[in-house]
Design a protein around this motif. Structure first.
Motif, short mmCIF file in Angstrom:
data_model
loop_
_atom_site.label_atom_id
_atom_site.label_comp_id
_atom_site.label_asym_id
_atom_site.label_seq_id
_atom_site.Cartn_x
_atom_site.Cartn_y
_atom_site.Cartn_z
N GLU A 1 0.78 -1.21 0.00
CA GLU A 1 0.04 -0.02 0.08
C GLU A 1 0.87 1.21 0.00
O GLU A 1 1.91 1.18 0.53
N GLU B 1 -9.78 7.83 13.46
CA GLU B 1 -9.55 6.25 13.36
C GLU B 1 -8.86 5.50 12.40
O GLU B 1 -8.11 4.67 12.76
N ASP B 2 -9.03 5.89 11.45
CA ASP B 2 -8.23 5.14 10.19
C ASP B 2 -7.42 5.96 9.59
O ASP B 2 -6.92 5.85 8.47
N SER B 3 -6.71 6.81 10.46
CA SER B 3 -5.33 7.40 9.91
C SER B 3 -4.45 7.27 11.11
O SER B 3 -4.95 7.40 12.21
N SER C 1 -2.07 8.16 6.15
CA SER C 1 -2.95 7.14 5.79
C SER C 1 -2.54 6.20 4.85
O SER C 1 -1.35 6.67 3.89
N TYR C 2 -3.10 4.97 4.98
CA TYR C 2 -2.45 4.04 3.84
C TYR C 2 -3.89 3.85 2.84
O TYR C 2 -4.91 4.06 3.42
N ALA C 3 -3.36 3.42 1.60
CA ALA C 3 -4.33 3.17 0.77
C ALA C 3 -3.79 2.15 -0.42
O ALA C 3 -2.49 2.32 -0.63
N LYS D 1 -7.96 10.22 2.10
CA LYS D 1 -8.28 9.81 3.67
C LYS D 1 -7.70 10.73 4.90
O LYS D 1 -8.26 11.27 5.75
N SER D 2 -6.53 11.31 4.37
CA SER D 2 -5.73 12.11 5.40
C SER D 2 -6.49 13.49 5.48
O SER D 2 -6.81 13.86 6.69
N ASN E 1 -9.93 13.07 7.58
CA ASN E 1 -9.51 12.84 8.95
C ASN E 1 -8.86 14.27 9.55
O ASN E 1 -9.32 14.67 10.75
#
Ligand code: AMP
Ligand code: GLY
Length: 423
Positions: A332, A361-363, A389-391, A400-401, A404
């Motif tokens: 990723e 939560e997801d970063s 963030s990962y993706a 995503k970043s 957040n």
């Protein structure tokens, strides 16, 4: 294992976060650390340049490994300090000895190293106060823009890129005669301007063997579209999407291998990270600079992509067994966006309460300039927080970043909204 990390930025929070995941850790300390490291390790109030206090603390706490985050203590010789003391000799220090740290501490030393080992870099000459007029003449032989670099450490501000000849000559005189950058501009390197796109590669060496970490690209300017003043870095992406296998092979054979071989040929004692700033001109890589540490915010995207146990890797650096490490990198992409204090990189305020961190939560949230003030997290620097963030693609990770970051708040918060725009 007891480990002490030196530093207080996003780089150090990221390294500490990764080390804390290892089952090999008994005690983990950070000096001086920040509000983020305080949650996962023990912060100790010691300055990174106070070698005596660091040595004494290491003995009292049976430290096995000292991980040096920033360049300053390395250039000042912290590794040599440990080696010169009988009781501290057995402690592994991650970071090169002083002689090798000059690769970052002196631009001229770095240029001479590259010339000696046929490592591609911009043509150059260096000048002092005594040769300032020769320097002005040399500028007339170059095409604009003119690149002037203070030889010594100048907190990332020592490089001037100037379009007009007369202005460049004046700047050279200011640097050499009027000591514009103090001691750092006692010597000035003038070099050929290279036109291309920048990227960085990261290598970890034990002095004999090395491992190549993922590439990254950072965004240094404060303003969108890469405009305005230089900063420590406003965001980063890893891997660099335009680095294909063929280009990476050129980097390995023309730059990384001759660099590590060069350390051995020149007897430069090096156990630590090598951060190689590169520029891609046409299809060829050239070295812009060496740093003797990890980058910040590049660490915030490179280290999270590592699958290996970082304690094992650092032990291997200390024992010169890096050849036994089977490096595993996440497929990723990782991206980070740096949230900064309004006004940075010029004057800014500190002590602003930061809210919303716990809603992300997801970063990953890496603290840079923060501290704890009566249980509250407050700003304590220009660069405040890096949101990683990962993706599957860097575009998704960036998105995503940004989503957040909306959850974070502090007075006069600023961040660039275009990280990755040029990819
Ligand atoms: P340095 O501190 O040597 O990394 O230089 C700071 C920045 O100046 C680099 O990140 C580049 O953007 C730019 N720079 C340095 N040297 C050159 C060069 N020879 N040609 C073009 N840009 C350069
Ligand atoms: N982000 C650039 C540096 O760490 O020097």
């Amino acid at each position: 294992m007891n480990i002490l990390v030196l530093g207080s930025g996003g780089r150090e929070h990221t390294l500490t976060w990764k080390l804390a995941q290892s089952s090999r850790i008994t005690k983990l300390f950070v000096a001086p650390g920040n509000a983020g490291t305080a949650r996962i390790a023990e912060n100790v109030a010691i300055n990174v340049n106070d070698f005596e206090a660091i040595g004494a603390f290491s003995l009292e706490n049976s430290i096995d490994i000292v991980v040096v985050g920033p360049e300053d203590p390395l250039v000042k010789g912290i590794h040599d300090y440990f080696l010169s003391n009988e009781k501290l000799q057995g402690i592994h220090v991650i970071g090169p000895q002083q002689q090798a740290a000059a690769l970052e501490g002196s631009k001229e030393f770095a240029k001479e190293f590259m010339m000696r080992h046929d490592i591609p870099t911009a043509a150059y000459q260096s000048f002092t106060k005594e040769t300032v007029e020769a320097g002005c003449d040399f500028l007339t032989t170059l095409k604009p823009p003119y690149v002037l670099k203070a030889d010594g450490l100048a907190a990332g501000k020592g490089v001037l890129i100037i379009n007009e000849l007369k202005e460049a000559q004046d700047a050279l005189r200011e640097m050499l005669v009027e000591a514009k950058f103090g001691e750092a501009s006692t010597k000035v390197v003038i070099e050929e301007f290279l036109d291309g796109i920048e990227l960085s590669c990261f290598v970890l060496t034990d002095g004999k063997n090395y491992i190549t970490l993922p590439t990254a690209k950072d965004y240094k300017r404060i303003g969108e579209g890469d405009t305005g003043l230089n900063t420590g870095g406003m965001g980063a992406v890893s891997p660099v999407p335009f680095v294909d296998t063929e280009f990476m092979e050129k980097i390995e054979t023309r730059i990384i291998k001759p660099t590590i071989d060069g350390f051995q040929k020149d007897d430069l004692p090096y156990k630590g990270f090598v951060f190689i700033g590169l520029i891609k001109v046409g299809n060829d890589p050239y070295v812009i600079e060496y740093n003797v540490r990890m980058g910040d915010p590049e660490t915030e995207v490179v280290i999270p992509r590592l699958e290996n146990d970082l304690v094992e890797i650092f032990e291997a650096v200390g024992n010169q067994t890096l050849n036994k490490i089977d490096l595993q990198i996440k497929k990723e992409a990782a991206t980070t966006i740096m949230v900064v204090s309004g006004g940075y990189p010029e004057a800014y305020e500190k002590g602003k309460e930061i809210t919303g961190i716990e809603n992300i939560e997801d970063s990953l949230v890496f603290h840079a300039g923060t501290k704890l003030d009566n249980e509250k997290v407050v700003t304590n620097g220009g660069r405040v927080i890096a949101v990683t963030s990962y993706a599957n693609s860097y575009e998704e990770a960036i998105k995503k970043s940004y989503q957040n970051i909306q959850k974070l708040h502090f007075d006069k918060m600023y961040y660039r909204k275009d990280i990755g725009f040029d990819l």
